[in-house]
Design a protein around this motif. Structure first.
Motif, PDB file in Angstrom:
ATOM      1  N   LYS A  23      -6.309   6.319  -0.683  1.00  0.00           N
ATOM      2  CA  LYS A  23      -5.028   5.747  -0.256  1.00  0.00           C
ATOM      3  C   LYS A  23      -4.556   6.403   1.052  1.00  0.00           C
ATOM      4  O   LYS A  23      -4.101   5.733   1.979  1.00  0.00           O
ATOM      5  CB  LYS A  23      -3.964   5.923  -1.342  1.00  0.00           C
ATOM      6  CG  LYS A  23      -2.614   5.341  -0.923  1.00  0.00           C
ATOM      7  CD  LYS A  23      -1.471   5.698  -1.841  1.00  0.00           C
ATOM      8  CE  LYS A  23      -0.155   5.244  -1.212  1.00  0.00           C
ATOM      9  NZ  LYS A  23       1.011   5.600  -1.995  1.00  0.00           N
TER      10      LYS A  23
ATOM     11  N   SER B  47      -1.548  -5.291   3.583  1.00  0.00           N
ATOM     12  CA  SER B  47      -0.732  -4.473   4.483  1.00  0.00           C
ATOM     13  C   SER B  47      -1.192  -4.657   5.935  1.00  0.00           C
ATOM     14  O   SER B  47      -0.386  -4.813   6.856  1.00  0.00           O
ATOM     15  CB  SER B  47      -0.852  -3.009   4.052  1.00  0.00           C
ATOM     16  OG  SER B  47      -0.157  -2.188   4.903  1.00  0.00           O
TER      17      SER B  47
ATOM     18  N   LEU C 134       0.812  -1.219   0.000  1.00  0.00           N
ATOM     19  CA  LEU C 134       0.000   0.000   0.000  1.00  0.00           C
ATOM     20  C   LEU C 134       0.850   1.277   0.000  1.00  0.00           C
ATOM     21  O   LEU C 134       0.560   2.228  -0.732  1.00  0.00           O
ATOM     22  CB  LEU C 134      -0.927  -0.004   1.221  1.00  0.00           C
ATOM     23  CG  LEU C 134      -1.874   1.192   1.341  1.00  0.00           C
ATOM     24  CD1 LEU C 134      -2.839   1.268   0.158  1.00  0.00           C
ATOM     25  CD2 LEU C 134      -2.644   1.138   2.666  1.00  0.00           C
ATOM     26  N   SER C 135       1.905   1.257   0.812  1.00  0.00           N
ATOM     27  CA  SER C 135       2.698   2.489   0.937  1.00  0.00           C
ATOM     28  C   SER C 135       3.399   2.866  -0.370  1.00  0.00           C
ATOM     29  O   SER C 135       3.668   4.032  -0.635  1.00  0.00           O
ATOM     30  CB  SER C 135       3.735   2.327   2.045  1.00  0.00           C
ATOM     31  OG  SER C 135       4.550   1.211   1.749  1.00  0.00           O
TER      32      SER C 135
ATOM     33  N   CYS D 204      -4.533   1.863   8.444  1.00  0.00           N
ATOM     34  CA  CYS D 204      -3.671   0.694   8.657  1.00  0.00           C
ATOM     35  C   CYS D 204      -2.541   1.019   9.635  1.00  0.00           C
ATOM     36  O   CYS D 204      -2.023   0.141  10.322  1.00  0.00           O
ATOM     37  CB  CYS D 204      -3.095   0.196   7.330  1.00  0.00           C
ATOM     38  SG  CYS D 204      -4.327  -0.501   6.234  1.00  0.00           S
TER      39      CYS D 204
ATOM     40  N   PRO E  19      -1.797   5.388  -6.488  1.00  0.00           N
ATOM     41  CA  PRO E  19      -3.243   5.117  -6.470  1.00  0.00           C
ATOM     42  C   PRO E  19      -3.940   5.318  -7.814  1.00  0.00           C
ATOM     43  O   PRO E  19      -5.055   4.840  -8.000  1.00  0.00           O
ATOM     44  CB  PRO E  19      -3.763   6.126  -5.434  1.00  0.00           C
ATOM     45  CG  PRO E  19      -2.750   7.218  -5.394  1.00  0.00           C
ATOM     46  CD  PRO E  19      -1.443   6.559  -5.675  1.00  0.00           C
TER      47      PRO E  19
ATOM     48  N   LEU F 289      -6.528   5.060   3.895  1.00  0.00           N
ATOM     49  CA  LEU F 289      -6.194   3.657   4.155  1.00  0.00           C
ATOM     50  C   LEU F 289      -4.858   3.548   4.887  1.00  0.00           C
ATOM     51  O   LEU F 289      -4.705   2.756   5.833  1.00  0.00           O
ATOM     52  CB  LEU F 289      -6.121   2.872   2.840  1.00  0.00           C
ATOM     53  CG  LEU F 289      -7.460   2.457   2.220  1.00  0.00           C
ATOM     54  CD1 LEU F 289      -7.247   1.894   0.816  1.00  0.00           C
ATOM     55  CD2 LEU F 289      -8.205   1.430   3.084  1.00  0.00           C
ATOM     56  N   LEU F 290      -3.894   4.340   4.454  1.00  0.00           N
ATOM     57  CA  LEU F 290      -2.584   4.333   5.129  1.00  0.00           C
ATOM     58  C   LEU F 290      -2.739   4.761   6.588  1.00  0.00           C
ATOM     59  O   LEU F 290      -2.152   4.164   7.505  1.00  0.00           O
ATOM     60  CB  LEU F 290      -1.616   5.291   4.410  1.00  0.00           C
ATOM     61  CG  LEU F 290      -0.910   4.749   3.167  1.00  0.00           C
ATOM     62  CD1 LEU F 290      -0.145   5.866   2.461  1.00  0.00           C
ATOM     63  CD2 LEU F 290       0.048   3.617   3.546  1.00  0.00           C
TER      64      LEU F 290
ATOM     65  N   LEU G  80      -6.514  -0.692  -4.255  1.00  0.00           N
ATOM     66  CA  LEU G  80      -6.213  -0.086  -2.949  1.00  0.00           C
ATOM     67  C   LEU G  80      -6.716  -0.968  -1.811  1.00  0.00           C
ATOM     68  O   LEU G  80      -6.012  -1.179  -0.810  1.00  0.00           O
ATOM     69  CB  LEU G  80      -6.854   1.310  -2.870  1.00  0.00           C
ATOM     70  CG  LEU G  80      -6.073   2.410  -3.597  1.00  0.00           C
ATOM     71  CD1 LEU G  80      -6.947   3.643  -3.807  1.00  0.00           C
ATOM     72  CD2 LEU G  80      -4.808   2.778  -2.822  1.00  0.00           C
TER      73      LEU G  80
ATOM     74  N   LEU H  32       2.201   2.048  -3.405  1.00  0.00           N
ATOM     75  CA  LEU H  32       1.244   1.984  -4.520  1.00  0.00           C
ATOM     76  C   LEU H  32       0.900   3.379  -5.051  1.00  0.00           C
ATOM     77  O   LEU H  32       0.609   4.293  -4.282  1.00  0.00           O
ATOM     78  CB  LEU H  32      -0.013   1.264  -4.015  1.00  0.00           C
ATOM     79  CG  LEU H  32      -1.150   0.974  -4.991  1.00  0.00           C
ATOM     80  CD1 LEU H  32      -1.820  -0.345  -4.601  1.00  0.00           C
ATOM     81  CD2 LEU H  32      -2.180   2.071  -4.975  1.00  0.00           C
TER      82      LEU H  32
ATOM     83  N   ALA I  67      -4.449  -4.040  -1.593  1.00  0.00           N
ATOM     84  CA  ALA I  67      -3.140  -3.715  -1.011  1.00  0.00           C
ATOM     85  C   ALA I  67      -3.271  -3.401   0.479  1.00  0.00           C
ATOM     86  O   ALA I  67      -2.420  -3.803   1.295  1.00  0.00           O
ATOM     87  CB  ALA I  67      -2.522  -2.524  -1.747  1.00  0.00           C
ATOM     88  N   ALA I  68      -4.343  -2.710   0.851  1.00  0.00           N
ATOM     89  CA  ALA I  68      -4.550  -2.362   2.260  1.00  0.00           C
ATOM     90  C   ALA I  68      -4.792  -3.610   3.103  1.00  0.00           C
ATOM     91  O   ALA I  68      -4.279  -3.743   4.223  1.00  0.00           O
ATOM     92  CB  ALA I  68      -5.722  -1.403   2.388  1.00  0.00           C
TER      93      ALA I  68
END
Lengths: 719, 103
Positions: free
Chosen positions: B29, B66, A209-210, B36, A214, B32-33, B59, A212, B62-63
């Protein structure tokens, strides 16, 4: 770049591609009108409509997509034998095409106005033809956001009645795919409408995620499509995104083995599969592909169209590129000049190398601008079709030499002149069917468009098998208008030249098509601006042929640099056959007549120093440049030949734009200006002068061409 | 359209509303960051989402990875429109959001 501007850019790209699809659609419709049983043409029309609809919805042209969808339905009925091709259907679809074009261009400067009421009328008429006079239901109006699929909606399948095949499709959007405004989900939905689709999406490339981005598409897809559609139909789904994705379409199984296992046509709905559900089909495909790759040395078996990759470049960028090459050619000429003045072997070597490279670069850049004239010719099919209908005549258009290439700038300027010539032929030249039949001619007339290369020129012909030009009527009208004196003795070509005078018309009445005397004047002006010439021949009762001679390019040419007095001139190298010496003795032998004996052949020549009123002393030995012109071989006498030169053509500017014998100017390596001579025009001038002198009248009395005197002024201005 | 983040003592809830597409991707994003990284359970509420495009699916995928890597529970709640579900399904993406219900 913002998402919005990227999306706009993609819309622009869609417009550009869409225009091409519409040209193909128009051409297919007109061909279909002539060959109504041709199922391949029906398929072509259907695919074009399907492509416009699907892609229109994807790029936000929802109204366009909805409108096109209804036409697509009509042609699906045709494909399935439920609707016959008729003139009415063709005409309605052509009118619809105009509306689609207007919707596509909506918002653009000078674009035609889309007319919702006209669209409604067209759709009502189409539905009437289909036997469904009621309004289209909401179900038949697709929208980009409506992702549900209609099981059994054959109009949406895009499948031609061919053998069932299974295709393995690899689709990996590029990093910027989403930023460009494209939506892979809509593409896959449209692909699914072609048959039974199994989909396997891969998230393997999605980073943590970090890390990516978007706005980037990381997903790729492996699919198996069972369909009767051919490769082109599958490719058409991706037509607007081909440049920004990795796409491979490979046939997996033979038609025979697939036919039993899959019945895709009956399963037109997209099979919404989960990963595990498609595993077997995907594995099967993967194994088949592995086998195939193993036998071809592990190399991926790309489709031929993938290998024949091409780039779409905006014309303005190309023009800029050619301008830069032009500047480079000028600088290179300067370098050569300097190198010639210095006794330095190294500089001379570098100069020669740069000259060689520049020449090669120039040739390549010119080639990039060369385009076949096919698209320009093809678009007149519609004009002929519509005019024939409006004028109650039966006319077919035949095309020859459509692959002849010429500079894009020239092609861009050709549309209007050709349109006027064709309109003129249709209105004045071609007789009504009953009249033709009474004269023993085929009731369907022919207009023939042709193109072919001739040296550094291209010859564009527009001919018809109509009644021909009544030269007496033309001359009579010219006398009435005061263009020529009563009783003037004019040659046929001089009479025909009158047709191109502003406001000249022999039409007894003005129609919607022609008769105002504007069109042919436009033809002459445009051809003049392209430094071309017009030749008209006509046979009473048999037809007329107009030939436009145009230069292949308007940018850079190979020239021969010559001097007359203190001035330098360039003659296009492509026209020059040879160079011979002219001595005082030669002139005496010819009794002062401007005739040279070239290995037994008498070649008339023009002494350019006389033509341009050059007063400096003539050299002992002059040079005759023997040039091939339309009028035969001609010699142009110059003082000295200075050598070859790559000539970047510059316009003369508005003061000298009417000078016909000079086609432009160029800047030499030493910074001076040289005029580029037009041998064709010079020869015409000479012939005209001789012809009129022989008849005791001054040149230019019959038809004003404005060449001789103005050329002298221009030549003097250049010294 | 909008994405909101609410934190309670035990969990962080990201609520999606309207079309969650590329225009909302950067904001999604970021949240989400943040979620998380909070160390709390993460829940993404889809009830009010009217559309999810590929960037949204990427997203969420990936989240989820993560969060799982960090030992944080990650769940999706609510049902999405049937049309959205069909579109994702036809592109083979539905599995990456499982379990996902239609409303």
């Amino acid at each position: 770049m913002s998402i919005a501007s990227k999306a706009d850019q993609f819309k622009i790209a869609f417009r550009e591609e869409g225009r091409e699809v519409l040209v193909d659609l128009e051409s297919a419709l007109l061909e279909l009108n002539e060959n109504r049983d041709d199922t391949e043409l029906v398929g072509r029309v259907f695919r074009a409509l399907h492509t416009i609809k699907g892609s229109g919805a994807m790029f936000g042209f929802e109204n366009l997509a909805a409108f096109t969808h209804n036409l697509e339905n009509a042609f699906d009925e045709v494909r399935n034998g439920r609707l016959e091709i008729s003139s009415e259907l063709i005409d309605l679809t052509l009118s619809a095409l105009d509306q689609i074009r207007a919707m596509l261009e909506e918002g653009e400067v000078g674009a035609p106005q889309a007319d919702p009421s006209a669209r409604a009328e067209i759709l009502a008429n189409v539905r009437h033809l289909m036997g469904r006079p009621e309004k289209p239901s909401a179900r038949e109006m697709p929208a980009a956001s409506n992702t549900s699929t209609e099981a059994g909606c054959e109009a949406c399948t895009g499948i031609d009645a061919g053998p069932m095949r299974e295709w393995s499709i690899h689709f990996a959007p590029s990093a910027e795919f989403m930023l460009n405004g494209a939506n892979p989900l809509l593409l896959l939905r449209e692909l699914g409408q072609l048959g039974g689709l199994s989909v396997k999406a891969s998230m393997a490339a999605v980073p943590p995620l970090s890390e990516l981005d978007p706005e980037r598409c990381y997903v790729s897809w492996e699919m198996v499509l069972a369909t009767a559609a051919d490769r082109d139909a599958i490719r058409d789904v991706f037509i607007f995104v081909e440049d920004c994705c990795d796409l491979t379409i490979e046939a997996v199984m033979s038609p025979a083995s697939t036919a039993d296992s899959v019945s895709a046509r009956g399963q037109a709905s997209i099979v919404a599969q989960t990963d595990s559900a498609v595993a077997s089909a995907a594995d099967l495909t993967a194994r088949a592909l592995e086998d195939k790759r193993a036998t071809s040395g592990g190399r991926r078996n790309y489709d031929a169209p993938d290998n024949a990759s091409s780039l779409r470049v905006p014309a303005a960028k190309l023009d800029h590129f050619v301008n830069l090459v032009g500047e480079l050619v000028t600088v290179q000429a300067r370098l050569s000049e300097i190198a010639a003045q210095r006794d330095d072997i190294e500089i001379a070597a570098v100069s020669e190398e740069i000259e060689r490279l520049t020449s090669s670069l120039r040739e390549n850049s010119m080639n990039i601008r060369m385009m076949p004239i096919r698209a320009t010719f093809e678009k007149f099919r519609r004009l002929v079709h519509d005019l024939a209908r409006d004028l109650g005549k039966s006319v077919e258009l035949t095309i020859e030499g459509a692959d002849t290439e010429l500079d894009k700038t020239v092609i861009d300027q050709l549309g209007d002149p050709l349109m006027h010539l064709i309109r003129n032929s249709m209105d004045h030249g071609i007789e009504p069917p009953e009249f033709r039949a009474a004269r023993g001619k085929r009731s369907t007339a022919t207009i023939h468009l042709s193109a072919r290369h001739s040296g550094a020129s291209v010859l564009i012909g527009v001919s018809d098998d109509g009644g021909g030009i009544d030269s007496e009527a033309v001359q009579k009208r010219a006398v009435e208008r005061g263009l020529v004196g009563a009783g003037a003795q004019l040659t046929e070509s001089e009479i025909f030249a009158l047709l191109f005078q502003p406001g000249f018309s022999t039409a007894k009445q003005i129609t919607d098509v022609s008769g105002r005397g504007v069109g042919m004047d436009v033809v002459r002006q445009r051809v003049d601006s392209l430094r071309g010439s017009i030749d008209v021949t006509s046979e009473p009762g048999l037809g007329t042929r107009v030939t436009l001679r145009l230069p292949l390019t308007l940018a850079i040419i190979d020239g021969l640099l010559v001097s007359i007095g203190e001035a330098c001139f360039v003659l296009p190298l492509a026209n020059i056959l040879e160079c011979i010496e002219l001595t005082c003795a030669d002139i005496e032998r010819a009794n002062g007549k401007h005739m040279a004996n070239v290995r037994g052949e008498i070649v008339p020549y023009i002494r350019l120093r006389e033509h341009f009123n050059t007063r400096t002393p003539r050299p002992e030995i002059e040079q005759i440049m023997v040039v091939q012109t339309e009028q035969g071989r001609y010699g142009f006498v110059v003082d000295r030949v200075l050598g070859n030169c790559q000539t970047v053509i510059k316009n003369l500017g508005r003061f000298y734009r009417h000078v016909q014998a000079v086609s432009g100017a160029t800047i030499l390596g030493n910074g001076t200006v040289a005029l580029i001579l037009d041998p064709e025009r010079l020869a015409q001038d000479a012939i005209r002068a001789i012809s009129h002198n022989a008849r005791g009248r001054p040149a230019g009395a019959a038809v004003k061409h404005g060449s001789g005197r103005e050329a002298k002024v221009a030549a003097q201005a250049a010294t | 359209m909008g994405i909101t983040l609410k934190q309670s003592k035990k969990s962080t809830v990201i609520r999606l509303e309207g079309a969650i597409d590329i225009a909302a991707a950067a904001e999604f994003k970021k949240l989400l960051l943040q979620a998380c990284g909070s160390g709390k359970d993460v829940r993404v509420a889809l009830d009010d989402a009217t559309d999810l495009d590929v960037t949204a699916v990427e997203l969420i995928w990936a989240a989820r990875r993560s969060a799982e890597g960090a030992g944080v529970a990650f769940t999706l709640s609510g049902a999405v429109l049937e049309s959205v579900l069909l579109a994702l399904g036809s592109a083979g993406l539905q599995q990456f959001l499982a379990p996902l219900d239609a409303r």
